[in-house]
Enzyme design. Sequence first.
Site, PDB file in Angstrom:
ATOM      1  N   GLY A   1       0.844  -1.194   0.000  1.00 39.21           N
ATOM      2  CA  GLY A   1       0.000   0.000   0.000  1.00 39.21           C
ATOM      3  C   GLY A   1       0.875   1.238   0.000  1.00 39.21           C
ATOM      4  O   GLY A   1       1.992   1.211   0.520  1.00 39.21           O
TER       5      GLY A   1
ATOM      6  N   GLN B   1       3.369   9.945   0.708  1.00 36.16           N
ATOM      7  CA  GLN B   1       4.637   9.229   0.920  1.00 36.16           C
ATOM      8  C   GLN B   1       5.622   9.457  -0.224  1.00 36.16           C
ATOM      9  O   GLN B   1       6.810   9.165  -0.074  1.00 36.16           O
ATOM     10  CB  GLN B   1       4.380   7.725   1.087  1.00 36.16           C
ATOM     11  CG  GLN B   1       3.612   7.365   2.342  1.00 36.16           C
ATOM     12  CD  GLN B   1       3.410   5.878   2.436  1.00 36.16           C
ATOM     13  OE1 GLN B   1       2.434   5.345   1.918  1.00 36.16           O
ATOM     14  NE2 GLN B   1       4.340   5.181   3.075  1.00 36.16           N
TER      15      GLN B   1
ATOM     16  N   CYS C   1       5.425   0.103   7.304  1.00 34.36           N
ATOM     17  CA  CYS C   1       5.165   1.258   6.448  1.00 34.36           C
ATOM     18  C   CYS C   1       6.437   1.581   5.686  1.00 34.36           C
ATOM     19  O   CYS C   1       7.518   1.611   6.283  1.00 34.36           O
ATOM     20  CB  CYS C   1       4.750   2.449   7.317  1.00 34.36           C
ATOM     21  SG  CYS C   1       4.405   3.955   6.396  1.00 34.36           S
ATOM     22  N   LEU C   2       6.307   1.837   4.397  1.00 35.78           N
ATOM     23  CA  LEU C   2       7.484   2.194   3.593  1.00 35.78           C
ATOM     24  C   LEU C   2       8.147   3.467   4.100  1.00 35.78           C
ATOM     25  O   LEU C   2       9.322   3.681   3.860  1.00 35.78           O
ATOM     26  CB  LEU C   2       7.081   2.353   2.118  1.00 35.78           C
ATOM     27  CG  LEU C   2       6.800   1.050   1.362  1.00 35.78           C
ATOM     28  CD1 LEU C   2       6.150   1.336   0.014  1.00 35.78           C
ATOM     29  CD2 LEU C   2       8.082   0.244   1.179  1.00 35.78           C
TER      30      LEU C   2
ATOM     31  N   HIS D   1      -4.817   2.209   7.320  1.00 37.36           N
ATOM     32  CA  HIS D   1      -3.427   2.683   7.426  1.00 37.36           C
ATOM     33  C   HIS D   1      -3.162   3.799   6.408  1.00 37.36           C
ATOM     34  O   HIS D   1      -2.589   4.834   6.734  1.00 37.36           O
ATOM     35  CB  HIS D   1      -2.480   1.491   7.201  1.00 37.36           C
ATOM     36  CG  HIS D   1      -1.026   1.834   7.168  1.00 37.36           C
ATOM     37  ND1 HIS D   1      -0.146   1.472   8.166  1.00 37.36           N
ATOM     38  CD2 HIS D   1      -0.282   2.509   6.261  1.00 37.36           C
ATOM     39  CE1 HIS D   1       1.059   1.921   7.882  1.00 37.36           C
ATOM     40  NE2 HIS D   1       1.016   2.548   6.717  1.00 37.36           N
ATOM     41  N   GLU D   2      -3.628   3.590   5.176  1.00 37.82           N
ATOM     42  CA  GLU D   2      -3.375   4.575   4.114  1.00 37.82           C
ATOM     43  C   GLU D   2      -4.216   5.840   4.298  1.00 37.82           C
ATOM     44  O   GLU D   2      -3.753   6.947   4.020  1.00 37.82           O
ATOM     45  CB  GLU D   2      -3.624   3.952   2.736  1.00 37.82           C
ATOM     46  CG  GLU D   2      -2.765   2.725   2.402  1.00 37.82           C
ATOM     47  CD  GLU D   2      -1.272   2.922   2.598  1.00 37.82           C
ATOM     48  OE1 GLU D   2      -0.790   4.074   2.546  1.00 37.82           O
ATOM     49  OE2 GLU D   2      -0.585   1.915   2.844  1.00 37.82           O
TER      50      GLU D   2
HETATM   51  C1  QAP Z   1       0.539  -0.504   4.816  1.00 39.13           C
HETATM   52  O1  QAP Z   1       2.709  -1.139   4.194  1.00 39.13           O
HETATM   53  C2  QAP Z   1      -0.006  -1.708   5.505  1.00 39.13           C
HETATM   54  O2  QAP Z   1       9.490  -1.685   6.688  1.00 39.13           O
HETATM   55  C3  QAP Z   1       1.464  -0.837   3.664  1.00 39.13           C
HETATM   56  O3  QAP Z   1      11.433  -2.477   5.010  1.00 39.13           O
HETATM   57  C4  QAP Z   1       0.483  -2.101   6.733  1.00 39.13           C
HETATM   58  O4  QAP Z   1       3.485  -1.747   2.199  1.00 39.13           O
HETATM   59  C5  QAP Z   1      -1.016  -2.435   4.943  1.00 39.13           C
HETATM   60  C6  QAP Z   1       7.472  -2.241   3.700  1.00 39.13           C
HETATM   61  C7  QAP Z   1      -0.032  -3.194   7.382  1.00 39.13           C
HETATM   62  C8  QAP Z   1      -1.528  -3.544   5.591  1.00 39.13           C
HETATM   63  C9  QAP Z   1      -1.041  -3.919   6.801  1.00 39.13           C
HETATM   64  C10 QAP Z   1       7.834  -1.911   4.996  1.00 39.13           C
HETATM   65  C11 QAP Z   1       8.468  -2.640   2.841  1.00 39.13           C
HETATM   66  C12 QAP Z   1       6.096  -2.137   3.206  1.00 39.13           C
HETATM   67  C13 QAP Z   1       9.149  -2.013   5.427  1.00 39.13           C
HETATM   68  C14 QAP Z   1       3.709  -1.563   3.363  1.00 39.13           C
HETATM   69  C15 QAP Z   1      10.149  -2.410   4.546  1.00 39.13           C
HETATM   70  C16 QAP Z   1       9.805  -2.733   3.247  1.00 39.13           C
HETATM   71  C17 QAP Z   1       5.045  -1.711   3.945  1.00 39.13           C
HETATM   72 CO    CO Z   2       2.359   3.690   5.551  1.00 40.09          CO
END
Ligand code: QAP
Ligand code: CO
Length: 178
Positions: free
Chosen positions: A47, A52, A99-100, A141-142
Amino acid sequence: MAKILPIVTYPDKRLKAVSKDVTAFDTELHNFLDDMYETMIQTNGIGLAAIQVDKAINALIICLPNDDEEGTQDKANLLEIINPKITHSEGSCVYQEGCLSVPKFYEDVERFEKISIEYVDRHGKACQLDASELLSIAIQHEIDHLLGKLFIEKLSYGRRKKFEKEYKRYQKEQKAKK
Ligand code: QAP
Ligand code: CO
């Protein structure tokens, strides 16, 4: 060709901006959404909110992995959600979120179990969606990003302090690598 945009990471103040509604559903928006998708996929995200990648507009994308072994992400499953409003919420659940914009950190966060939203697609067409499980969590979250909120703000005082300490250490390591 879509490009990979730089991701704004915590504690950058730009993540605290409240995003504005999208009003023009033009080629510029479509190209930006394509760049968001490219960025999310190349950085292993499921997501991403526009803020971001430093654009404070009410746009978010979600592409959940398939339920199979590989967990591949199909563009056919991409959701582009613009100007969302939560119209219904029920229940609660806890999920370990990442979270990215907060790389390498994962924390338990409480969310609604189910939500309903109204939004528009990239053409401005009105849509509605009932979400549960991972999709519901991802949307919440988003949507928080669009309000300038990060998942770490939902941690207890103690967990947040521990996070801040560990994140500072991580940032130092990253700086030393460069
Ligand atoms: C939000 O999160 C989310 O730390 C999206 O090193 C969170 O895409 C949706 C990511 C929980 C559903 C459940 C995080 C990639 C990606 C990192 C993400 C990383 C590399 C997070
Ligand atoms: Co995020």
